[in-house]
Design a protein around this motif. Structure first.
Motif, mmCIF file in Angstrom:
data_model
loop_
_atom_site.group_PDB
_atom_site.id
_atom_site.type_symbol
_atom_site.label_atom_id
_atom_site.label_comp_id
_atom_site.label_asym_id
_atom_site.label_seq_id
_atom_site.Cartn_x
_atom_site.Cartn_y
_atom_site.Cartn_z
ATOM 1 N N THR A 97 0.836 -1.216 0.000
ATOM 2 C CA THR A 97 0.000 0.000 0.000
ATOM 3 C C THR A 97 0.865 1.259 0.000
ATOM 4 O OG1 THR A 97 -0.228 -0.112 2.397
ATOM 5 C CG2 THR A 97 -1.995 -1.109 1.091
ATOM 6 N N GLY A 98 1.868 1.262 -0.871
ATOM 7 C CA GLY A 98 2.676 2.475 -1.060
ATOM 8 C C GLY A 98 1.951 3.422 -2.001
ATOM 9 N N LYS A 142 1.556 2.208 8.093
ATOM 10 C CA LYS A 142 1.028 2.853 6.878
ATOM 11 C C LYS A 142 -0.356 2.278 6.537
ATOM 12 C CE LYS A 142 4.162 3.309 3.358
ATOM 13 N NZ LYS A 142 4.833 2.795 2.141
ATOM 14 N N VAL A 173 7.086 -12.014 -2.242
ATOM 15 C CA VAL A 173 5.621 -11.966 -2.062
ATOM 16 C C VAL A 173 4.967 -13.160 -2.758
ATOM 17 C CG1 VAL A 173 3.526 -10.682 -2.671
ATOM 18 C CG2 VAL A 173 5.482 -9.472 -1.699
ATOM 19 N N VAL A 202 4.117 -4.048 -5.196
ATOM 20 C CA VAL A 202 5.395 -3.914 -4.494
ATOM 21 C C VAL A 202 6.489 -3.607 -5.523
ATOM 22 C CG1 VAL A 202 4.693 -5.434 -2.612
ATOM 23 C CG2 VAL A 202 5.869 -6.412 -4.605
ATOM 24 N N LEU A 203 7.679 -3.314 -5.032
ATOM 25 C CA LEU A 203 8.797 -3.014 -5.941
ATOM 26 C C LEU A 203 9.275 -4.306 -6.618
ATOM 27 C CD1 LEU A 203 10.886 -0.521 -3.735
ATOM 28 C CD2 LEU A 203 9.123 -0.001 -5.444
ATOM 29 N N VAL A 241 1.136 -4.544 -11.005
ATOM 30 C CA VAL A 241 1.423 -3.173 -11.461
ATOM 31 C C VAL A 241 2.934 -2.939 -11.487
ATOM 32 C CG1 VAL A 241 -0.740 -2.394 -10.395
ATOM 33 C CG2 VAL A 241 1.416 -1.882 -9.264
ATOM 34 N N VAL A 248 -0.410 8.202 -11.552
ATOM 35 C CA VAL A 248 -0.894 9.049 -10.442
ATOM 36 C C VAL A 248 -2.085 9.908 -10.866
ATOM 37 C CG1 VAL A 248 1.254 9.204 -9.107
ATOM 38 C CG2 VAL A 248 0.833 10.849 -10.942
ATOM 39 N N SER A 286 -2.811 -5.670 2.467
ATOM 40 C CA SER A 286 -1.724 -5.937 3.420
ATOM 41 C C SER A 286 -0.489 -5.171 2.957
ATOM 42 C CB SER A 286 -1.428 -7.434 3.511
ATOM 43 O OG SER A 286 -1.375 -8.022 2.232
ATOM 44 N N MET A 337 1.356 3.456 -5.313
ATOM 45 C CA MET A 337 0.392 2.886 -6.255
ATOM 46 C C MET A 337 -0.756 2.151 -5.561
ATOM 47 S SD MET A 337 0.609 3.532 -9.435
ATOM 48 C CE MET A 337 0.948 5.179 -8.854
ATOM 49 N N GLY A 338 -0.423 1.297 -4.586
ATOM 50 C CA GLY A 338 -1.465 0.516 -3.907
ATOM 51 C C GLY A 338 -2.485 1.438 -3.249
ATOM 52 N N SER A 379 6.618 -2.663 -12.559
ATOM 53 C CA SER A 379 7.304 -2.371 -13.821
ATOM 54 C C SER A 379 8.359 -3.411 -14.113
ATOM 55 C CB SER A 379 8.018 -1.016 -13.723
ATOM 56 O OG SER A 379 7.090 -0.011 -13.679
ATOM 57 N N ARG A 389 3.918 -4.369 4.153
ATOM 58 C CA ARG A 389 5.012 -4.744 5.062
ATOM 59 C C ARG A 389 4.975 -3.862 6.314
ATOM 60 N NH1 ARG A 389 10.332 -6.761 2.579
ATOM 61 N NH2 ARG A 389 10.622 -4.712 1.695
HETATM 62 N N1 NAI Z 1 4.683 5.230 -8.551
HETATM 63 C C1 NAI Z 1 4.181 5.144 -9.778
HETATM 64 O O1 NAI Z 1 3.739 6.169 -10.374
HETATM 65 C C2 NAI Z 1 4.121 3.819 -10.477
HETATM 66 C C3 NAI Z 1 4.659 2.655 -9.945
HETATM 67 N N2 NAI Z 1 4.563 1.472 -10.612
HETATM 68 C C4 NAI Z 1 5.076 0.231 -10.028
HETATM 69 O O2 NAI Z 1 4.315 -0.035 -8.861
HETATM 70 C C5 NAI Z 1 5.110 -0.717 -7.909
HETATM 71 C C6 NAI Z 1 4.974 -0.011 -6.571
HETATM 72 O O3 NAI Z 1 5.475 1.301 -6.726
HETATM 73 P P1 NAI Z 1 5.209 2.410 -5.628
HETATM 74 O O4 NAI Z 1 3.847 2.235 -5.082
HETATM 75 O O5 NAI Z 1 5.620 3.688 -6.240
HETATM 76 O O6 NAI Z 1 6.281 1.955 -4.526
HETATM 77 P P2 NAI Z 1 6.250 2.216 -2.945
HETATM 78 O O7 NAI Z 1 7.646 2.015 -2.487
HETATM 79 O O8 NAI Z 1 5.567 3.516 -2.653
HETATM 80 O O9 NAI Z 1 5.316 1.042 -2.388
HETATM 81 C C7 NAI Z 1 5.723 -0.270 -2.248
HETATM 82 C C8 NAI Z 1 4.996 -0.829 -1.037
HETATM 83 O O10 NAI Z 1 5.227 -2.233 -0.958
HETATM 84 C C9 NAI Z 1 5.345 -2.580 0.417
HETATM 85 N N3 NAI Z 1 6.036 -3.881 0.516
HETATM 86 C C10 NAI Z 1 7.340 -4.184 0.296
HETATM 87 N N4 NAI Z 1 7.566 -5.498 0.515
HETATM 88 C C11 NAI Z 1 6.368 -6.033 0.867
HETATM 89 C C12 NAI Z 1 5.944 -7.328 1.235
HETATM 90 N N5 NAI Z 1 6.810 -8.353 1.278
HETATM 91 N N6 NAI Z 1 4.647 -7.513 1.536
HETATM 92 C C13 NAI Z 1 3.752 -6.478 1.523
HETATM 93 N N7 NAI Z 1 4.108 -5.222 1.194
HETATM 94 C C14 NAI Z 1 5.388 -5.004 0.879
HETATM 95 C C15 NAI Z 1 6.123 -1.425 1.019
HETATM 96 O O11 NAI Z 1 5.951 -1.382 2.434
HETATM 97 C C16 NAI Z 1 5.473 -0.236 0.303
HETATM 98 O O12 NAI Z 1 4.355 0.253 1.012
HETATM 99 C C17 NAI Z 1 6.544 -0.714 -8.432
HETATM 100 O O13 NAI Z 1 6.879 -2.002 -8.869
HETATM 101 C C18 NAI Z 1 6.524 0.274 -9.585
HETATM 102 O O14 NAI Z 1 7.352 -0.169 -10.633
HETATM 103 C C19 NAI Z 1 3.909 1.378 -11.811
HETATM 104 C C20 NAI Z 1 3.365 2.486 -12.382
HETATM 105 C C21 NAI Z 1 3.433 3.793 -11.774
#
Ligand code: NAI
Ligand code: A1CAB
Length: 270
Positions: A9-10, A40, A78, A70-71, A95, A121, A34, A12-13, A97, A36
């Motif tokens: 839930t970063g 948050k 996961v 997730v990244l 989602v 976004v 869910s 994108m989530g 990349s 990590r």
């Molecule tokens: N930010 C953007 O505009 C975009 C991002 N993406 C992709 O979306 C994905 C997520 O990116 P963001 O949300 O920006 O990253 P972020 O770093 O904001 O969120 C990632 C989330 O995953 C959680 N996480 C990590 N390991 C975990 C686990 N084992 N179990 C549960 N949660 C876990 C982290 O605590 C964090 O909340 C990336 O793979 C990125 O390539 C794709 C399109 C647009």
């Protein structure tokens, strides 16, 4: 609509959760998430009313459609955690990349349906583009379910998986690139004319918003808008000439770098 699970839930989530609810396509009680970091997730659950799961396994078990948000480097961990809960009846929506459906299939150890989506976004405002690839989701009814979700928060564009990173650059990275261009434009005006930074930023910002509205409502091509602004023999044409001569090269250089990074990551997860 099946129950929706969000793992991660970063940025994108949480954007997907808020936007699906804001659009009315999902009710908070239809979403389980869910993350990590517990804290948050707790704040997001309090704000939105979604179900907070204590583990990714609970999210996967409860949900018919499981979003992986997730990244890239956290994806294998996961999937390993939830893979015995992934069945043919569930749809995995990644989602992430540059992690291919081939790699996800290898990690799950089965040919479960997978969709790749690159959100943006801009969906915070229920607009912009979501890039969808259905190479690993053959069933049309399942495809329609996913399209309906993304139609509620954006304009979905379906492309082959081989083209998803190209569209990711011009749809999903694009809001950052556009904001970056506005910042540079304003900064150059401040340096060249010695005008006030805050006023210049405000003028560029408001003009961008106005231009976006014109493009949305009144002009079907970029060229027709340019033609209406660039008075014959006037000032704008001089600036447009510099853009025509230089911007193509700038953007090609930029896309070479993003493409290099896409390849670097996807080679790791091929
Ligand atoms: N930010 C953007 O505009 C975009 C991002 N993406 C992709 O979306 C994905 C997520 O990116 P963001 O949300 O920006 O990253 P972020 O770093 O904001 O969120 C990632 C989330 O995953 C959680 N996480 C990590 N390991 C975990 C686990 N084992 N179990 C549960 N949660 C876990 C982290 O605590 C964090 O909340 C990336 O793979 C990125 O390539 C794709 C399109 C647009
Ligand atoms: O910068 C990134 O890696 C992600 C992919 C597209 C937008 N943000």
């Amino acid at each position: 609509m099946a129950e929706i699970g969000i793992i991660g839930t970063g940025s994108m989530g949480s954007m997907l959760i808020r936007s699906f609810i804001r659009s009315g396509i999902l009710k908070p009680e239809e979403i389980t998430a869910s993350n990590r970091s517990e804290e948050k997730l707790l704040r997001l659950a309090e704000e939105t009313g979604i179900n907070r799961a204590a583990s990714n396994r609970i999210t996967a078990e409860k949900s018919g459609i499981i979003f992986l948000c997730v990244l890239p480097d956290d994806t294998e961990e996961v999937i390993t955690e939830i893979k015995d809960l992934i069945t043919d009846e569930k749809i995995l929506v990644s989602v992430i990349s540059d992690v291919t459906t081939g790699k996800i299939t290898e990690w799950t150890g089965k040919t479960a349906p997978i969709v790749r989506v690159i959100p943006s976004v801009t969906s915070h405002r229920l607009c912009g583009i979501s890039v969808l690839s259905f190479d690993a989701l053959p069933d049309d009814k399942d495809r329609q379910k996913i399209i309906r979700l993304f139609e509620a928060i954006s304009k979905p564009v379906t492309v082959p998986e081989a083209e998803i990173s190209a569209y990711s650059d011009i749809a999903s990275s694009s809001p950052a690139f556009i904001a970056g261009i506005m910042k540079e434009f304003s900064g150059a005006a401040v340096r060249h004319y010695g005008i006030d930074q805050n006023t210049a930023d405000m003028v560029v910002r408001e003009t961008f918003i106005g231009t976006a509205k014109l493009i949305e409502h009144d002009y079907s091509t970029f060229e027709s808008l340019i033609a209406d602004v660039a008075t014959e023999g006037g000032i704008t044409g001089e600036g447009m000439r510099v853009i025509r001569e230089n911007a193509g090269e700038l953007f090609t250089a930029m896309l070479k770098e993003t493409d290099r990074k896409h390849k670097l990551v996807s080679d790791k997860f091929r």
